[in-house]
Design a protein around this motif. Structure first.
Motif, PDB file in Angstrom:
ATOM      1  N   GLU A  27       0.827  -1.211   0.000  1.00  0.00           N
ATOM      2  CA  GLU A  27       0.000   0.000   0.000  1.00  0.00           C
ATOM      3  C   GLU A  27       0.861   1.261   0.000  1.00  0.00           C
ATOM      4  O   GLU A  27       0.534   2.242  -0.645  1.00  0.00           O
ATOM      5  CB  GLU A  27      -0.947   0.012   1.214  1.00  0.00           C
ATOM      6  CG  GLU A  27      -1.984  -1.085   1.227  1.00  0.00           C
ATOM      7  CD  GLU A  27      -2.994  -0.984   0.088  1.00  0.00           C
ATOM      8  OE1 GLU A  27      -2.982   0.016  -0.645  1.00  0.00           O
ATOM      9  OE2 GLU A  27      -3.773  -1.942  -0.073  1.00  0.00           O
ATOM     10  N   LYS A  28       1.959   1.205   0.733  1.00  0.00           N
ATOM     11  CA  LYS A  28       2.835   2.375   0.818  1.00  0.00           C
ATOM     12  C   LYS A  28       3.446   2.693  -0.554  1.00  0.00           C
ATOM     13  O   LYS A  28       3.536   3.844  -0.951  1.00  0.00           O
ATOM     14  CB  LYS A  28       3.947   2.083   1.827  1.00  0.00           C
ATOM     15  CG  LYS A  28       4.599   3.311   2.379  1.00  0.00           C
ATOM     16  CD  LYS A  28       5.489   2.905   3.516  1.00  0.00           C
ATOM     17  CE  LYS A  28       6.271   4.054   4.049  1.00  0.00           C
ATOM     18  NZ  LYS A  28       7.139   3.665   5.136  1.00  0.00           N
ATOM     19  N   SER A  29       3.818   1.631  -1.272  1.00  0.00           N
ATOM     20  CA  SER A  29       4.443   1.845  -2.583  1.00  0.00           C
ATOM     21  C   SER A  29       3.437   2.397  -3.590  1.00  0.00           C
ATOM     22  O   SER A  29       3.810   2.911  -4.627  1.00  0.00           O
ATOM     23  CB  SER A  29       5.032   0.537  -3.102  1.00  0.00           C
ATOM     24  OG  SER A  29       3.990  -0.333  -3.486  1.00  0.00           O
ATOM     25  N   LYS A  30       2.140   2.295  -3.272  1.00  0.00           N
ATOM     26  CA  LYS A  30       1.119   2.770  -4.212  1.00  0.00           C
ATOM     27  C   LYS A  30       0.381   4.004  -3.686  1.00  0.00           C
ATOM     28  O   LYS A  30      -0.637   4.402  -4.243  1.00  0.00           O
ATOM     29  CB  LYS A  30       0.096   1.650  -4.470  1.00  0.00           C
ATOM     30  CG  LYS A  30       0.693   0.470  -5.203  1.00  0.00           C
ATOM     31  CD  LYS A  30      -0.323  -0.616  -5.405  1.00  0.00           C
ATOM     32  CE  LYS A  30       0.319  -1.856  -5.986  1.00  0.00           C
ATOM     33  NZ  LYS A  30       0.806  -1.683  -7.347  1.00  0.00           N
ATOM     34  N   LEU A  31       0.905   4.568  -2.619  1.00  0.00           N
ATOM     35  CA  LEU A  31       0.207   5.682  -1.983  1.00  0.00           C
ATOM     36  C   LEU A  31       0.078   6.897  -2.900  1.00  0.00           C
ATOM     37  O   LEU A  31      -0.897   7.642  -2.832  1.00  0.00           O
ATOM     38  CB  LEU A  31       0.925   6.081  -0.684  1.00  0.00           C
ATOM     39  CG  LEU A  31       0.243   7.144   0.161  1.00  0.00           C
ATOM     40  CD1 LEU A  31      -1.144   6.689   0.607  1.00  0.00           C
ATOM     41  CD2 LEU A  31       1.068   7.502   1.366  1.00  0.00           C
TER      42      LEU A  31
ATOM     43  N   ILE B 182      -3.189   4.785   3.942  1.00  0.00           N
ATOM     44  CA  ILE B 182      -2.567   3.468   3.754  1.00  0.00           C
ATOM     45  C   ILE B 182      -3.386   2.405   4.487  1.00  0.00           C
ATOM     46  O   ILE B 182      -3.710   1.358   3.936  1.00  0.00           O
ATOM     47  CB  ILE B 182      -1.111   3.472   4.284  1.00  0.00           C
ATOM     48  CG1 ILE B 182      -0.239   4.312   3.364  1.00  0.00           C
ATOM     49  CG2 ILE B 182      -0.556   2.059   4.397  1.00  0.00           C
ATOM     50  CD1 ILE B 182       1.222   4.357   3.764  1.00  0.00           C
ATOM     51  N   ARG B 185      -6.884   1.878   2.862  1.00  0.00           N
ATOM     52  CA  ARG B 185      -6.804   1.102   1.620  1.00  0.00           C
ATOM     53  C   ARG B 185      -6.491  -0.362   1.921  1.00  0.00           C
ATOM     54  O   ARG B 185      -7.058  -1.270   1.316  1.00  0.00           O
ATOM     55  CB  ARG B 185      -5.721   1.679   0.708  1.00  0.00           C
ATOM     56  CG  ARG B 185      -6.146   2.970   0.022  1.00  0.00           C
ATOM     57  CD  ARG B 185      -5.029   3.478  -0.873  1.00  0.00           C
ATOM     58  NE  ARG B 185      -5.429   4.661  -1.601  1.00  0.00           N
ATOM     59  CZ  ARG B 185      -4.629   5.317  -2.431  1.00  0.00           C
ATOM     60  NH1 ARG B 185      -3.387   4.904  -2.626  1.00  0.00           N
ATOM     61  NH2 ARG B 185      -5.059   6.382  -3.072  1.00  0.00           N
TER      62      ARG B 185
END
Lengths: 52, 673
Positions: A27-31, B182, B185
């Motif tokens: 998720e962080k890499s796609k934030l 984050i 999601r």
């Protein structure tokens, strides 16, 4: 290490923590993306790898 | 992130201009002075174009290329529009460049057509520069686009941030910057992954198992549809309530109806209290009947039983002696009532012994003792029943009184309504509309209640299905594995959901504290800014013991918005500097680029804002007209400004000369408004 397939053995806390960490990393890499495409597929793959 | 230098080539009215940004600890402000139309908003757009490829211009939004350059070019010429930015980020220096190439289509074409486009990002390593892969991704990671309106903002619109229509923007901004996005999601995506595993288990499982999952999902979809309907109904009800308030306001402000309307509102308030009292008493009565109501039914039965027992006792049927003699009779007859032999031979000795042991105190205690206790306790049961009945009677009397009061109040309210109707045609129309709106609102409330009941039933059925599914055993290994993976996804989802709510609460409290502090530094009136439970930015005032929300003037809204943005930037910076190991809450250092942040403010507010702006972020870039700058702003900010530029704008005649802006570090006498 893979999780045991014996469904009577509960999923270990360590396993849950690993899945959690890997999920948050995805998720962080796609934030920065307005729509984080591919996130569900990647999370699904993580769970398949960790529990098999 | 720290801005070093911005360069614009052929970008709108800029031919080839650069700005060096102030980077001092104390002197961290860069000021760009310019009259309206000179290019301040173009500079703001240069940032958004560089980072995200997006611009927002009021005039000729599609014309990016410099008019003078394209006018002088031939049809074969290729004209490059370039914005470059040198900046530091996480101890590394970067050079970002966005370049679009244009060609004109006809001799008088001043827009041109874009024939090429490129974004590059180079990182300095030692003395060398090397390109970064996926430059666009990296740029949007450094300053996320969803936050761009906060860090590159147009002061003309900033006061809207605290307006009613932009509260969602505030909530999103807080969630994004604090790591809530984050988590939110992740929770959603884990739920989706769990659904996939559930489907997989269904596909691999028996027909019965598949059917159970299908049934559960169908009920779930129906429940979701009901939830959507409920939201629509709530919105419609809220809208009706706003309309009702408007009509009441009109009635309050009319000379002939003002007094009557006030009277009615007081009566309505009393009626509301009376209704609430009735509901409370009804609930209390239900509790009494539920918990102690059995007394009314049970006591007559107990009394009847006790009387029968007493009768039997008087007749000598119950006493233990009789029981013993009865047992002796059985032993003498060597035959039990159940048909077993009670003879003394070896085979039947055991049964005979059991019956002999039953004789004596045991029987007396068991039968007669119980009978005596019941007879004795009957008085206590009766007292209990009387106290319950008394309590019910009192509550019912109170409720009956409240109902009478309610009816009287309703009658008085209709009386006032009739008086209001007699106050002329327009008052009657308002009254009619008000009555209709009230009816519509009440209908909506009933519909919402009805939907809520349906949702409750659906949810209970979903739980039943879930239980059936979890109990369903399936022998196939693949099904077991899919179910196990579903369980794993759900467990992580549940943990992260808890973290989400905990963090949300922490973040709200933190934002609230900072916003209040910043607002207190700027605001001149006795007002408080706060982020409420729904993440809405509110300005309140203490009146007596109450805190009431106040209508915000443009100046106060602008101050509140600035306080909010400054708070977010400072929280993000603190968080970044704390260097925590959190997986989802890192923070960051952001500059603030503000176009005309003093727009609608009076002198006093301008001074206060000017004091605080340099403290909002590590680096602040302010665009201002001379009239906005002169006076209190200049007095407060010039000592913090290390770099100042003036936009020297020449409009051109549109045929031989074209609009052109030059950036000058020296003030020109012709500059300003």
């Amino acid at each position: 290490m893979n999780e045991s397939t014996d469904e009577n053995v509960p999923l270990s806390d360590e396993k849950i923590t690993t899945i959690q960490e890997r999920t948050l990393k995805i998720e962080k890499s796609k934030l920065h993306m307005t729509i984080p495409q591919g996130a569900i597929n990647e999370i699904e793959q993580v769970i398949r790898e960790e529990i098999n | 992130m720290e801005l070093i230098r911005l360069r614009l080539q052929n970008f709108r009215q800029f031919r080839d201009e650069s700005i060096e940004f102030a980077r001092g600890d104390k002197k961290n402000v860069t000021v760009v002075h310019g009259s309206n139309g000179a290019g301040k908003t173009t500079l703001l757009n240069a940032f958004t174009w560089l980072f995200y490829g997006e611009v927002s211009f009021d005039t000729r939004p599609d014309r990016l290329v410099n008019e003078g350059v394209i006018a002088d070019a031939s049809l074969e010429d290729k004209i490059s529009v370039v914005v470059g930015l040198k900046f530091n980020h996480e101890n590394k220096t970067y050079l970002a460049k966005r370049e679009s190439t244009y060609q004109k289509q006809t001799d008088d074409d001043l827009d041109g057509v874009r024939v090429d486009h490129d974004v590059t990002l180079d990182r300095k390593s030692g003395a060398n520069w090397s390109p970064v892969n996926n430059p666009q991704d990296m740029l949007t990671q450094i300053v996320p686009e969803r936050l761009s309106e906060l860090f590159f903002f147009d002061g003309e619109d900033i006061d809207n941030l605290a307006g009613i229509d932009n509260q969602d923007q505030i909530r999103k901004a807080i969630e994004n910057i604090m790591g809530l996005t984050i988590l939110e999601r992740a929770v959603k995506h884990l739920g989706d992954a769990a659904k996939r595993f559930e489907k997989e288990a269904g596909d691999l499982g028996s027909d019965e198992y598949k059917q159970l999952i299908q049934d559960k999902n169908e009920i779930k979809e129906e429940a979701e549809e009901l939830e959507r309907k409920k939201v629509d109904k709530i919105n419609a009800k809220d809208q009706l309530e706003r309309e009702i308030d408007d009509i009441k306001m009109k009635l309050r402000s009319r000379p002939g109806t003002a007094e009557l309307q006030r009277e009615r509102e007081e009566l309505e308030e009393d009626l509301k209290e009376e209704k609430s009292e009735i509901n409370q008493l009804t609930k209390e009565l239900a509790d009494i009947v539920g918990e102690r109501g059995f007394a009314s039914v049970a006591v007559p039965l107990i009394r009847e039983t006790a009387e029968d027992l007493n009768e039997l006792r008087k007749e000598g049927v119950i006493p233990s002696e009789l029981s013993d003699s009865y047992l002796d009779d059985l032993l003498n007859a060597e035959m039990c009532l159940c048909g077993r032999s009670l003879s003394d031979d070896v085979e039947h000795r055991e049964y005979r012994n059991i019956v002999e042991e039953l004789k004596g105190d045991g029987v007396a205690d068991g039968v007669e003792g119980s009978a005596l206790r019941i007879i004795h306790d009957i008085d206590r049961f009766t007292e209990y029943q009387q106290s319950v009945s008394k309590n019910i009677e009192t509550k019912m009397e109170e409720r009956s009184k409240s109902r009478t009061n309610k009816e009287k109040l309703e009658e008085k309210i209709s009386e006032v309504g009739r008086k209001l109707e007699s106050e002329g045609e327009s008052a009657r129309e308002l009254e009619d509309t008000l009555e209709n709106k009230n009816d519509e609102r009440d209908n909506k409330i009933r519909e919402i209640q009805d939907i809520e009941n349906k949702i409750k039933t659906k949810k209970s059925r979903i739980e039943d299905k879930k239980e059936e599914i979890s109990k369903k055993e399936d022998e196939r290994q693949e099904t077991k594995l899919a179910k196990r993976r579903q369980e794993g996804a759900k467990r992580v989802q549940s943990t992260l959901e808890n973290s989400f709510y905990q963090l949300k609460d922490t973040v709200r409290k933190m934002s609230n504290k900072r916003v209040n502090e910043k607002f207190g530094q700027i605001a001149t009136k006795d007002l408080t800014a706060k982020i409420n439970q729904d993440f809405e930015l509110k300005i309140t005032q203490t009146v007596g013991n109450d805190e009431v929300e106040v209508d915000k003037s443009t100046g106060e809204r602008q101050i509140a918005s600035l306080a909010f943005i400054g708070s977010l930037v400072s929280i993000a910076r603190d968080r970044y500097e704390q260097d925590t190991d959190s997986d989802y809450f890192e923070g960051g250092i952001y500059p603030l680029v503000m176009d005309s942040p003093f727009g609608a403010l009076d002198k006093s507010h301008r001074r206060q804002i000017s004091k605080v702006i340099p403290t909002l972020a590590n680096q602040v870039i302010v665009f201002a007209t001379d009239s906005q700058w002169e006076g209190p702003v200049e007095q407060e900010m010039s000592r913090r400004a290390a770099q100042q530029y003036w936009l020297n704008f020449e409009p051109g005649d549109g045929s031989t000369t074209y609009p052109k802006t030059q950036l000058q570090a020296e003030k020109l006498t012709a500059g300003g408004d």
